[in-house]
Design an enzyme around this catalytic site. Structure first.
Site, PDB file in Angstrom:
ATOM      1  N   VAL A  87       0.552  -1.165  -0.131  1.00  0.00           N
ATOM      2  CA  VAL A  87       0.121   0.025   0.082  1.00  0.00           C
ATOM      3  C   VAL A  87       1.153   1.078   0.040  1.00  0.00           C
ATOM      4  O   VAL A  87       0.709   2.056  -1.081  1.00  0.00           O
ATOM      5  CB  VAL A  87      -1.171  -0.278   1.471  1.00  0.00           C
ATOM      6  CG1 VAL A  87      -1.977   1.278   1.160  1.00  0.00           C
ATOM      7  CG2 VAL A  87      -1.800  -1.198   1.818  1.00  0.00           C
TER       8      VAL A  87
ATOM      9  N   ARG B 154      12.177   2.356   8.514  1.00  0.00           N
ATOM     10  CA  ARG B 154      13.560   1.318   9.064  1.00  0.00           C
ATOM     11  C   ARG B 154      12.501   1.446  10.675  1.00  0.00           C
ATOM     12  O   ARG B 154      12.829   1.906  11.590  1.00  0.00           O
ATOM     13  CB  ARG B 154      14.547   1.836   9.153  1.00  0.00           C
ATOM     14  CG  ARG B 154      15.360   1.858   8.223  1.00  0.00           C
ATOM     15  CD  ARG B 154      16.490   2.888   7.772  1.00  0.00           C
ATOM     16  NE  ARG B 154      16.121   4.352   8.339  1.00  0.00           N
ATOM     17  CZ  ARG B 154      16.139   5.592   7.442  1.00  0.00           C
ATOM     18  NH1 ARG B 154      16.004   4.847   6.346  1.00  0.00           N
ATOM     19  NH2 ARG B 154      16.843   5.905   8.332  1.00  0.00           N
TER      20      ARG B 154
ATOM     21  N   GLU C  29     -10.841   5.618   5.013  1.00  0.00           N
ATOM     22  CA  GLU C  29     -11.404   5.322   3.792  1.00  0.00           C
ATOM     23  C   GLU C  29     -11.135   4.052   3.336  1.00  0.00           C
ATOM     24  O   GLU C  29     -11.672   2.559   3.187  1.00  0.00           O
ATOM     25  CB  GLU C  29     -11.800   6.118   2.382  1.00  0.00           C
ATOM     26  CG  GLU C  29     -12.817   5.680   1.433  1.00  0.00           C
ATOM     27  CD  GLU C  29     -14.200   5.962   1.700  1.00  0.00           C
ATOM     28  OE1 GLU C  29     -14.598   6.499   1.830  1.00  0.00           O
ATOM     29  OE2 GLU C  29     -14.576   4.489   2.346  1.00  0.00           O
TER      30      GLU C  29
ATOM     31  N   GLY D 124      -1.309 -12.689  -3.488  1.00  0.00           N
ATOM     32  CA  GLY D 124      -0.958 -10.946  -2.195  1.00  0.00           C
ATOM     33  C   GLY D 124      -2.461 -10.837  -1.954  1.00  0.00           C
ATOM     34  O   GLY D 124      -2.500  -9.864  -1.468  1.00  0.00           O
TER      35      GLY D 124
ATOM     36  N   ASP E  38     -10.313 -10.711   9.661  1.00  0.00           N
ATOM     37  CA  ASP E  38     -10.763  -9.611   9.146  1.00  0.00           C
ATOM     38  C   ASP E  38     -11.893  -8.883   7.979  1.00  0.00           C
ATOM     39  O   ASP E  38     -12.201  -7.964   8.432  1.00  0.00           O
ATOM     40  CB  ASP E  38      -9.622  -9.832   7.919  1.00  0.00           C
ATOM     41  CG  ASP E  38      -9.469  -8.512   6.490  1.00  0.00           C
ATOM     42  OD1 ASP E  38      -8.379  -7.508   7.034  1.00  0.00           O
ATOM     43  OD2 ASP E  38     -10.505  -8.661   5.442  1.00  0.00           O
TER      44      ASP E  38
ATOM     45  N   LYS F 251     -13.693  -5.272   9.342  1.00  0.00           N
ATOM     46  CA  LYS F 251     -14.924  -4.295   8.252  1.00  0.00           C
ATOM     47  C   LYS F 251     -15.700  -3.888   8.306  1.00  0.00           C
ATOM     48  O   LYS F 251     -15.877  -2.778   8.476  1.00  0.00           O
ATOM     49  CB  LYS F 251     -13.770  -4.826   7.521  1.00  0.00           C
ATOM     50  CG  LYS F 251     -12.725  -4.837   6.585  1.00  0.00           C
ATOM     51  CD  LYS F 251     -13.228  -6.103   5.166  1.00  0.00           C
ATOM     52  CE  LYS F 251     -11.090  -6.293   5.380  1.00  0.00           C
ATOM     53  NZ  LYS F 251     -11.057  -7.103   3.549  1.00  0.00           N
TER      54      LYS F 251
HETATM   55  N1  HSE Z   1      -6.864  -9.997   3.807  1.00  0.00           N
HETATM   56  C1  HSE Z   1      -8.131  -8.781   2.570  1.00  0.00           C
HETATM   57  C2  HSE Z   1      -8.656  -9.568   1.936  1.00  0.00           C
HETATM   58  C3  HSE Z   1      -6.881  -7.689   2.153  1.00  0.00           C
HETATM   59  O1  HSE Z   1      -8.164 -10.756   1.454  1.00  0.00           O
HETATM   60  O2  HSE Z   1      -9.741  -8.983   1.740  1.00  0.00           O
HETATM   61  C4  HSE Z   1      -7.723  -6.652   2.289  1.00  0.00           C
HETATM   62  O3  HSE Z   1      -8.154  -5.958   3.263  1.00  0.00           O
END
Ligand code: HSE
Length: 362
Positions: free
Chosen positions: A15, A46, A116, A173, A187, A191
Site C-alpha cells: 500500500v 526503518r 476510507e 497477495g 478481517d 471491516k
Molecule cells: N486480506 C484482505 C482480503 C485484504 O482478503 O480481503 C484486504 O483487506
C-alpha cells in the site's frame, strides 16, 4: 499565497509503495483540484524510531499510515494525532479495535483522522455512509468483505482442496500477513465493526462481534452447495434495532443469483440500507496497492481542501459514539437446509429485524 502541505508516509509495502507512486503521478492533478501543493517530506521504512522522527518533523502536516497491525501503528497514529498531525490510515485492525478512542483523540486535538481505505479499499463505503447518507438513517450494512475467503471458496467449487486454494490466495497477495485473520473471519469482522461504528454511531469494536470463519468448509460441501443452487460465502452483516444491534460474520449459503454470490477474486460487494435512500449496492476491488492508494489520495484531497478553507483544521470523521449499545448475533435468525444444515441460508430479509424493534434471541 500557495499553501503547501507536507506529507509523512509511514511504511512502504504494497500500500505505501502504491501511495508514493500515486502521489508522484497525481501531484499536479491534486494541486489543480485543491489549490494546494502536496509534498512528500519523507517515507519511514526503518521501524518505529524512524517513523517517530518523521512525524516530529515540523514540515509534516499529514501522516499517512500504511504499516498495518495494532502495535507500532497504534502508538504512531496516537503520537501523530497528539502532535497535531492529520492522519490518514489504511489500517482496519486499528480502527476496528481502537477507532473510537483515536477518533476522540483526533477531535480533541482539532485534527482529521480519515480511513476510507481501511474498510473495503477502493469501494467507497465510508464516504457513502458518512457523507452521502449524512442526512439519512442507516439501519443495515451487509456484504462479502474478504477477498481471500471468496477466492478460496470459489476455488473449492472448482474442485481445488482448501490448503491449495489458500496457498494460491497467498501467492496472489490477497491474504493478510497472517492468513488466519482472513480464514477465521477476523478481517471481515474488523471491516464490519468499522462500518457499524460509522453507520450506527456506536463504539462497537470487532471483538464484540460473533464470528466464524471458513476453516471447516470442505470441498465437497462447496460443491454440494452449488448443486443445491447456492455458493458458500463469508457474509458479514449488521442491523440496528431501537434497542441495540445485531452483527455477525459467518459462512452462509448464498443463492447463486444474489449479488453476494457474484463477487470474484478480491472484490467486495456491500449493501447499505437507509430509511430514506433505501438499498444501495457497492461493488469493487477490496484489496491491493493501487486500489488502496486511490481512497487514501481521495482522503488527502478532502483533508487539504478543508485545511485550505479552515486555516489548518481538517475535519475528522466523528460519529457520536454510543458506548452502551448492545450487540447480539444475527445469523441464528436465518433458516437452514435439511441437506446441508451446517450453514445458514442468507436472506436479505434478516436485515429487516429492526422493524420488530426487539432483540430476538434464538
Ligand atoms: N486480506 C484482505 C482480503 C485484504 O482478503 O480481503 C484486504 O483487506
Amino acid at each position: 499565497m500557495q499553501l503547501t502541505v507536507g506529507i509523512g508516509l509511514l511504511g512502504h509495502g504494497t500500500v505505501g509503495g502504491a501511495v508514493s507512486q500515486s502521489l508522484k503521478e497525481n501531484a499536479e492533478t491534486i494541486e489543480r483540484r485543491t489549490g494546494v501543493r502536496c509534498q512528500l517530506r519523507g517515507i519511514a521504512t526503518r521501524g518505529a524510531g524512524d517513523a517517530r522522527a518523521l512525524i516530529d518533523d515540523p514540515r509534516v502536516d499529514v501522516v499517512i499510515e500504511t504499516i498495518g497491525g495494532t502495535t507500532d501503528a497504534a502508538d504512531l497514529v496516537e503520537h501523530a494525532l497528539d502532535r497535531g498531525r492529520h492522519v490518514i490510515t489504511a489500517n482496519k485492525d486499528l480502527i476496528a479495535t481502537q477507532g473510537p478512542r483515536l477518533i476522540a483523540l483526533a477531535a480533541s486535538r482539532g485534527v482529521g483522522l480519515r480511513y476510507e481505505a481501511a474498510a473495503c479499499s477502493a469501494v467507497p463505503v465510508v464516504r457513502t455512509i458518512h457523507d452521502a447518507l449524512a442526512g439519512d438513517s442507516v439501519y443495515a450494512v451487509a456484504g462479502v468483505l474478504n477477498g481471500t475467503t471468496t477466492s478460496i471458496l470459489s476455488a473449492m467449487e472448482e474442485g481445488v482442496e482448501y490448503a491449495d486454494a489458500l496457498s494460491d490466495a497467498q501467492e496472489r497477495g490477497y491474504a493478510e500477513t497472517d492468513p488466519a485473520s482472513d480464514v477465521a473471519g477476523l478481517d471481515a469482522a474488523h471491516k464490519l465493526a468499522l462500518l457499524v461504528q460509522l453507520a450506527f454511531e456506536t463504539a462497537v469494536i470487532s471483538p464484540r462481534i460473533r464470528k466464524s470463519g471458513i476453516t471447516a468448509v470442505t470441498r465437497p460441501e462447496a460443491q454440494q452447495a452449488m448443486s443445491l443452487g447456492y455458493r458458500i460465502r463469508l457474509v458479514a452483516a449488521a442491523t440496528r434495532t431501537p434497542s441495540g444491534a445485531f452483527a455477525e460474520v459467518s459462512p452462509a449459503l448464498v443463492p447463486l443469483a444474489h449479488a453476494f454470490a457474484q463477487a470474484t477474486g478480491v472484490e467486495n460487494v456491500v449493501r447499505i440500507d437507509a430509511r430514506g435512500a433505501g438499498t444501495l449496492w457497492l461493488r469493487g476491488q477490496g484489496a491491493g496497492g493501487a486500489a488502496s492508494a486511490s481512497p487514501i489520495l481521495g482522503d488527502l484531497v478532502t483533508l487539504v481542501r478543508e485545511m485550505a478553507r479552515a486555516g489548518d483544521r481538517g475535519r475528522s470523521i466523528v460519529p457520536r459514539f454510543d458506548p452502551a449499545m448492545q450487540v447480539a448475533p444475527l445469523f441464528d435468525a436465518l433458516p437452514r437446509l435439511e441437506s446441508l444444515p451446517q450453514y445458514p441460508v442468507w436472506n436479505d430479509a434478516v436485515l429487516d429485524i429492526h422493524n420488530s424493534g426487539e432483540f430476538i434471541h434464538a
